[in-house]
Write a protein that holds these residues in place. Structure first.
Motif, PDB file in Angstrom:
ATOM      1  N   ILE A 119       0.853  -1.188   0.000  1.00 55.44           N
ATOM      2  CA  ILE A 119       0.000   0.000   0.000  1.00 55.44           C
ATOM      3  C   ILE A 119       0.890   1.239   0.000  1.00 55.44           C
ATOM      4  O   ILE A 119       1.705   1.433   0.899  1.00 55.44           O
ATOM      5  CB  ILE A 119      -0.935   0.019   1.225  1.00 55.44           C
ATOM      6  CG1 ILE A 119      -1.856  -1.201   1.210  1.00 55.44           C
ATOM      7  CG2 ILE A 119      -1.744   1.317   1.263  1.00 55.44           C
ATOM      8  CD1 ILE A 119      -2.680  -1.376   2.478  1.00 55.44           C
ATOM      9  N   VAL A 120       0.701   2.091  -1.025  1.00 59.17           N
ATOM     10  CA  VAL A 120       1.531   3.285  -1.145  1.00 59.17           C
ATOM     11  C   VAL A 120       0.736   4.582  -1.037  1.00 59.17           C
ATOM     12  O   VAL A 120       1.327   5.658  -0.904  1.00 59.17           O
ATOM     13  CB  VAL A 120       2.351   3.273  -2.459  1.00 59.17           C
ATOM     14  CG1 VAL A 120       3.291   2.060  -2.485  1.00 59.17           C
ATOM     15  CG2 VAL A 120       1.453   3.271  -3.678  1.00 59.17           C
ATOM     16  N   ALA A 121      -0.594   4.519  -1.116  1.00 61.30           N
ATOM     17  CA  ALA A 121      -1.403   5.736  -1.053  1.00 61.30           C
ATOM     18  C   ALA A 121      -2.865   5.390  -0.789  1.00 61.30           C
ATOM     19  O   ALA A 121      -3.300   4.248  -1.000  1.00 61.30           O
ATOM     20  CB  ALA A 121      -1.298   6.517  -2.365  1.00 61.30           C
ATOM     21  N   PHE A 122      -3.595   6.404  -0.332  1.00 53.65           N
ATOM     22  CA  PHE A 122      -5.045   6.336  -0.198  1.00 53.65           C
ATOM     23  C   PHE A 122      -5.622   7.524  -0.946  1.00 53.65           C
ATOM     24  O   PHE A 122      -5.005   8.585  -1.009  1.00 53.65           O
ATOM     25  CB  PHE A 122      -5.487   6.418   1.272  1.00 53.65           C
ATOM     26  CG  PHE A 122      -5.167   5.185   2.061  1.00 53.65           C
ATOM     27  CD1 PHE A 122      -6.048   4.112   2.086  1.00 53.65           C
ATOM     28  CD2 PHE A 122      -3.990   5.092   2.781  1.00 53.65           C
ATOM     29  CE1 PHE A 122      -5.756   2.975   2.813  1.00 53.65           C
ATOM     30  CE2 PHE A 122      -3.681   3.958   3.508  1.00 53.65           C
ATOM     31  CZ  PHE A 122      -4.574   2.893   3.524  1.00 53.65           C
ATOM     32  N   ARG A 123      -6.832   7.347  -1.486  1.00 52.76           N
ATOM     33  CA  ARG A 123      -7.484   8.457  -2.182  1.00 52.76           C
ATOM     34  C   ARG A 123      -8.996   8.262  -2.151  1.00 52.76           C
ATOM     35  O   ARG A 123      -9.494   7.145  -2.302  1.00 52.76           O
ATOM     36  CB  ARG A 123      -7.014   8.495  -3.636  1.00 52.76           C
ATOM     37  CG  ARG A 123      -7.713   9.549  -4.471  1.00 52.76           C
ATOM     38  CD  ARG A 123      -7.209   9.587  -5.892  1.00 52.76           C
ATOM     39  NE  ARG A 123      -8.138  10.348  -6.712  1.00 52.76           N
ATOM     40  CZ  ARG A 123      -8.062  10.441  -8.016  1.00 52.76           C
ATOM     41  NH1 ARG A 123      -7.089   9.852  -8.680  1.00 52.76           N
ATOM     42  NH2 ARG A 123      -8.962  11.129  -8.695  1.00 52.76           N
ATOM     43  N   TRP A 124      -9.714   9.384  -1.960  1.00 51.01           N
ATOM     44  CA  TRP A 124     -11.168   9.380  -2.101  1.00 51.01           C
ATOM     45  C   TRP A 124     -11.472   9.605  -3.577  1.00 51.01           C
ATOM     46  O   TRP A 124     -11.016  10.578  -4.170  1.00 51.01           O
ATOM     47  CB  TRP A 124     -11.791  10.501  -1.266  1.00 51.01           C
ATOM     48  CG  TRP A 124     -11.741  10.248   0.208  1.00 51.01           C
ATOM     49  CD1 TRP A 124     -10.841  10.743   1.099  1.00 51.01           C
ATOM     50  CD2 TRP A 124     -12.640   9.428   0.962  1.00 51.01           C
ATOM     51  NE1 TRP A 124     -11.124  10.280   2.366  1.00 51.01           N
ATOM     52  CE2 TRP A 124     -12.223   9.485   2.311  1.00 51.01           C
ATOM     53  CE3 TRP A 124     -13.763   8.658   0.627  1.00 51.01           C
ATOM     54  CZ2 TRP A 124     -12.879   8.798   3.326  1.00 51.01           C
ATOM     55  CZ3 TRP A 124     -14.418   7.987   1.641  1.00 51.01           C
ATOM     56  CH2 TRP A 124     -13.981   8.050   2.970  1.00 51.01           C
ATOM     57  N   TRP A 125     -12.230   8.702  -4.180  1.00 47.90           N
ATOM     58  CA  TRP A 125     -12.576   8.766  -5.601  1.00 47.90           C
ATOM     59  C   TRP A 125     -14.057   9.068  -5.795  1.00 47.90           C
ATOM     60  O   TRP A 125     -14.896   8.483  -5.101  1.00 47.90           O
ATOM     61  CB  TRP A 125     -12.304   7.417  -6.270  1.00 47.90           C
ATOM     62  CG  TRP A 125     -10.865   7.089  -6.483  1.00 47.90           C
ATOM     63  CD1 TRP A 125      -9.987   6.586  -5.574  1.00 47.90           C
ATOM     64  CD2 TRP A 125     -10.147   7.198  -7.713  1.00 47.90           C
ATOM     65  NE1 TRP A 125      -8.767   6.380  -6.156  1.00 47.90           N
ATOM     66  CE2 TRP A 125      -8.840   6.748  -7.469  1.00 47.90           C
ATOM     67  CE3 TRP A 125     -10.492   7.635  -8.993  1.00 47.90           C
ATOM     68  CZ2 TRP A 125      -7.867   6.714  -8.465  1.00 47.90           C
ATOM     69  CZ3 TRP A 125      -9.516   7.607  -9.972  1.00 47.90           C
ATOM     70  CH2 TRP A 125      -8.223   7.155  -9.712  1.00 47.90           C
ATOM     71  N   ARG A 126     -14.350   9.911  -6.758  1.00 49.90           N
ATOM     72  CA  ARG A 126     -15.735  10.107  -7.209  1.00 49.90           C
ATOM     73  C   ARG A 126     -16.040   9.007  -8.224  1.00 49.90           C
ATOM     74  O   ARG A 126     -15.156   8.579  -8.978  1.00 49.90           O
ATOM     75  CB  ARG A 126     -15.916  11.467  -7.874  1.00 49.90           C
ATOM     76  CG  ARG A 126     -15.753  12.626  -6.933  1.00 49.90           C
ATOM     77  CD  ARG A 126     -16.016  13.941  -7.599  1.00 49.90           C
ATOM     78  NE  ARG A 126     -15.261  14.016  -8.853  1.00 49.90           N
ATOM     79  CZ  ARG A 126     -15.318  15.013  -9.713  1.00 49.90           C
ATOM     80  NH1 ARG A 126     -16.085  16.037  -9.479  1.00 49.90           N
ATOM     81  NH2 ARG A 126     -14.595  15.013 -10.805  1.00 49.90           N
ATOM     82  N   LEU A 127     -17.276   8.566  -8.253  1.00 49.38           N
ATOM     83  CA  LEU A 127     -17.688   7.541  -9.205  1.00 49.38           C
ATOM     84  C   LEU A 127     -17.358   7.959 -10.635  1.00 49.38           C
ATOM     85  O   LEU A 127     -16.839   7.159 -11.426  1.00 49.38           O
ATOM     86  CB  LEU A 127     -19.189   7.249  -9.058  1.00 49.38           C
ATOM     87  CG  LEU A 127     -19.803   6.263 -10.041  1.00 49.38           C
ATOM     88  CD1 LEU A 127     -19.109   4.917  -9.979  1.00 49.38           C
ATOM     89  CD2 LEU A 127     -21.291   6.113  -9.764  1.00 49.38           C
TER      90      LEU A 127
END
Length: 165
Positions: A119-127
């Protein structure tokens, strides 16, 4: 023929108040090259561990999220591919819906421990960003926009929806 050894995993479809989904970016080295995958947080179920206990543990470790209720089981995925999960013939992923207010993911694991889990990153994604993505990374499942659209539009299914790769 020996029985198939499938890795059991749990994953959280974490949706915030704007229906953005939290995904983690996994960078995985394989003999054919490196692949970057955006996937729901979660991980393996230990022997004799209940699925929801594993989900709680994984979410706390990776994102810092603590869940007190039993989230609904919304998706089920079986991937038969000896190269997909080292030491296994494939993986079974069970996905649970977790609704939250937006937060900055910071779990109990250090950056080095997360990197050891790829795991290198987290992100909130829009559909819409998932549906329109044309970059080099892939999503897991590959057609994530399709079941995610149904989940956001129709709500929790009566039984877990089977997913493809």
């Amino acid at each position: 023929m020996s029985p198939m050894r499938l890795r059991r995993s749990v994953r959280a479809v974490i949706l915030n108040e704007d229906d953005h989904i939290l995904l983690c970016r996994l960078v995985i080295s394989k003999p054919a090259g490196t692949i970057a995958v955006w996937a729901a947080p979660g991980g393996g179920v230990k022997p004799d561990e209940a699925a929801l206990a594993a989900l709680r543990r994984e979410l706390h470790e990776e994102t810092g999220l603590v869940i007190d209720t039993d989230p609904p089981h919304v998706w089920h995925q079986e991937v038969i591919d000896p190269g997909h999960a080292p030491g296994h013939d494939g993986v079974i992923n069970d996905y649970f819906l977790v609704r939250v207010a937006s937060f900055h993911p910071r779990g109990a694991m250090s950056d080095d421990e997360l990197a050891a889990e790829n795991i290198v990153a987290f992100r909130w994604w829009r559909l819409s960003d998932i549906a329109g993505y044309r970059g080099p990374d892939v999503f897991s499942p590959r057609d994530l926009a399709t079941p995610l659209t149904a989940l956001i539009t129709d709500g929790v299914p009566a039984r877990p929806v089977p997913l493809g790769l």
